[in-house]
Scaffold this active site. Structure first.
Site, PDB file in Angstrom:
ATOM      1  NE  ARG A 296       5.827  -6.689  56.754  1.00 35.73           N
ATOM      2  CZ  ARG A 296       4.571  -6.969  57.044  1.00 35.73           C
ATOM      3  NH1 ARG A 296       3.595  -6.300  56.451  1.00 35.73           N
ATOM      4  NH2 ARG A 296       4.273  -7.897  57.921  1.00 35.73           N
ATOM      5  CE1 TYR A 440      15.523  -8.187  59.021  1.00 40.28           C
ATOM      6  CE2 TYR A 440      16.388  -8.276  61.254  1.00 40.28           C
ATOM      7  CZ  TYR A 440      16.511  -7.873  59.932  1.00 40.28           C
ATOM      8  OH  TYR A 440      17.615  -7.172  59.546  1.00 40.28           O
ATOM      9  CD  GLU A 441      10.761  -5.784  61.087  1.00 41.30           C
ATOM     10  OE1 GLU A 441       9.550  -5.721  61.371  1.00 41.30           O
ATOM     11  OE2 GLU A 441      11.644  -5.532  61.906  1.00 41.30           O
ATOM     12  N   GLY A 442       8.127 -10.062  59.147  1.00 44.45           N
ATOM     13  CA  GLY A 442       7.202 -10.882  58.376  1.00 44.45           C
ATOM     14  C   GLY A 442       7.964 -11.820  57.475  1.00 44.45           C
ATOM     15  CD  GLN A 447       6.447  -9.486  53.916  1.00 46.53           C
ATOM     16  OE1 GLN A 447       5.807  -8.632  53.308  1.00 46.53           O
ATOM     17  NE2 GLN A 447       6.612  -9.430  55.226  1.00 46.53           N
TER      18      GLN A 447
END
Length: 597
Positions: A296, A440-442, A447
């Protein structure tokens, strides 16, 4: 064609003059990071980025990756040579402990270098970027045997790594995953299932690929409580450490994507592949979150990196493109028209991106420094305080930097007019590449929910109160400084809006959780505005002090002050808008039935 120049002077200003990185020489690895060493590393990383990585960025986007019938993948022309140059320079191990072949230098330096390399070639740098996430997970949760087996070759870059989370039916909700693990009786497991959207899942640049795969052991509890993490190498590893037999994992397809064409984003099929448990059974998310948090921060850095290279090209175009005359009278009377940089709206665009990039760089390095303190300090209280702020900053940095990174890539493209829409000019690629970082990555909505739903209340609100105190103390310490008034007054107004919005959530979100969901994205951006404003206030203070001391970088420092004033005048007032939206609650948002859409 696009251009790129790594912002070395800006990086050194933040590290040395704003953050005072020399003050942390008591931390392991920092004593080696002398001012001369830091400058040498930044300069060499700039050369590598500009001369080796950047030249294959546009061609890599045009060519993309290709998959053969046997599942092997070929990366674009020149990618392997560029990767080898990066690998041979020891860049993968910059911040990795020396016992595994790294250099043990601060993660903060790794982050600084990462901006340059990602700006130069985001798709290419995702290959070693995923490797570094896997290295981090194995370092924290792997057994001694696993560390010795995999880390040295991953740090050297002759093996790479991935993270395998997402499945066709589940993304963020990992409790739904179906990939299964069956014990073999010898300590290993048979891993079966399908993973999608796996960045760098298959390629031709390393001898082995070490996949970290989430799966559920037969009989494990349902949901997230029954998930374990496994090391599943592309090739099994012999007892002497050499590459052995091919494992039963194959790339079934390459995703056809909007951007990052040079990165092989794969569908990965596991058919009773041999895997090895990393960490404890049913505790896979603990290990995976080490990778996720590292990723992140790296994705937030990508947002900054793309905004920076898009900005540089927009500036070059604006200085060269002749169109119309300045409203105040001709600025280039010897030419048929003035360059478009004379127009206020072009200036608004460029100044907005510039102000974001320079504060974003400081915020990124400030956060990376918190990570170093959290992992390296011998003082437990200092470690905890740094870890609190790191955890709080991570969703803000990822969400805000990538949202704005995309917005600003589009704004930079707009400077080009019609040329910005034509592939040959390169701006389209930056817009397309930047878009994935918001997902991506959440995804950024997640978030924002993480920030509001979890981070604010964590440990009784200890982290958010510490952040408010640090910013408030800075304003108070400089209250009598008239030169700082334009910065501290605007920052204090923004902080007041943030504190009031936080209090509103405390009073209105517990009984009605939709209020938290409705205001979460605005709150994330409100927090981001204040953090970036805090960075600008700190940079302004440093610039003023340096000028008063007779520093020779007069033009550079005065430009910093002018950009800081622009941020406070034109961008910081947005905190009031965000606060108003948050306090509007969720009623109108949730009023319609699903059938009404």
């Amino acid at each position: 064609m696009p251009v790129y120049k790594a912002p070395v002077a800006d990086t050194l200003f933040v590290l040395k003059d704003v953050l005072g990185i020399e003050r942390y020489n008591n931390l392991p690895g920092f004593s080696d990071a002398t001012p001369e060493m830091i400058e040498a590393i930044a300069t060499e990383a700039a050369r590598l980025s500009e001369e080796v990585l950047f030249p294959v960025n546009h061609s890599g986007d045009q060519e993309g990756c290709t998959r053969a019938e046997d599942g092997t993948v070929k990366t674009p022309k020149g990618f392997k040579q560029a990767y080898d140059a990066y690998r041979e320079g020891g860049w993968i191990g910059l911040a990795v402990p020396e016992e595994f072949g790294g250099q043990g230098l601060p993660y903060t330096l790794h982050a600084a270098v990462g901006e340059y390399t990602s700006a130069a070639n985001m798709a290419l740098m995702m290959y070693p970027g995923l490797t570094q996430g896997a290295i981090a997970a194995i370092l924290v949760h792997g057994s001694d045997e696993q560390k010795q087996t995999y880390l040295p070759k991953m740090v050297e870059g002759i093996w790479s790594g991935t993270m395998n989370l997402t499945e066709p039916h589940c993304g963020t909700d990992l409790g739904l995953l179906r990939t299964k693990a069956v014990p073999n009786g010898d300590g290993s497991y048979k891993i079966s299932g399908q993973k999608i959207f796996i960045s760098a899942g298959e390629h031709d640049m390393t001898d082995n690929i070490v996949h970290l795969v989430l799966a559920r052991i037969e009989g494990a509890p349902a949901g997230t409580k029954g998930i374990s993490l496994f090391i599943v190498p592309k090739f099994l590893v012999n007892e002497d450490g050499s590459v052995g037999a091919r494992n039963s994992v194959v790339c079934g397809a390459i995703e056809h994507k909007m951007g990052i064409h040079g990165n092989a984003t794969c569908v990965m099929n596991y058919d009773e592949a041999t895997g090895y448990l990393i960490g404890a059974e049913n505790k896979g998310l603990n290990a995976m979150f080490v990778m996720m948090n590292e990723a992140r921060l790296g994705v937030g850095l990508q947002g900054l990196a793309i905004a920076e290279i898009a900005y540089q090209n927009a500036v070059a175009y604006a200085k060269d493109r002749l169109q119309g005359r300045a409203l105040s009278g001709p600025k280039a009377p010897d030419k048929a028209a003035d360059p478009i940089i004379v127009h206020p709206d072009i200036r608004r665009t460029l100044m907005t991106i510039k102000a974001f990039n320079e504060a974003g760089r400081a915020f990124m390095l400030w956060t990376a420094l918190k990570s170093d303190i959290a992992h390296r300090s011998s003082d437990e209280k200092e470690r905890q305080a740094a870890d609190d702020l790191l955890g709080l900053a991570t969703p803000i940095l990822k969400g805000v930097m990538t949202d704005k990174g995309f917005d600003h890539a589009v704004m930079a493209q707009q400077v080009y007019g019609g040329h910005g829409y034509i592939e040959e000019w390169g701006m389209s690629q930056y817009v397309r590449d930047a878009r994935i970082a918001m997902i991506y990555e959440g995804a950024n909505g997640i978030q924002a929910l993480d920030l509001v739903g979890r981070k604010l209340a964590l440990n009784g609100g200890r982290a958010v109160m510490a952040a408010f105190k640090e910013i408030g103390d800075f304003c108070e310490e400089n209250r009598a400084n008239e030169q700082m008034a334009p910065f501290t007054k605007a920052l204090k107004k923004g902080l007041n809006d943030l504190q009031a919005s936080t209090m509103w959530f405390m009073q209105n979100a517990m009984a009605k959780p939709d209020n938290a969901g409705a205001g979460s994205t605005d709150y994330m951006h409100l927090f981001g505005l204040v953090m970036l404003g805090y960075m600008w206030a700190k940079m302004a203070k440093s610039a003023q002090d340096l000028l008063a001391a007779g520093d020779e970088r007069t033009d550079f420092l005065n430009t910093k002050l002018a950009t800081a004033r622009f941020y406070m005048d034109k961008i910081m007032p947005e905190t009031a808008l965000r606060k108003t939206r948050i306090e509007a609650g969720s009623d109108t948002l949730m009023e319609l039935a699903a059938e009404a859409f």
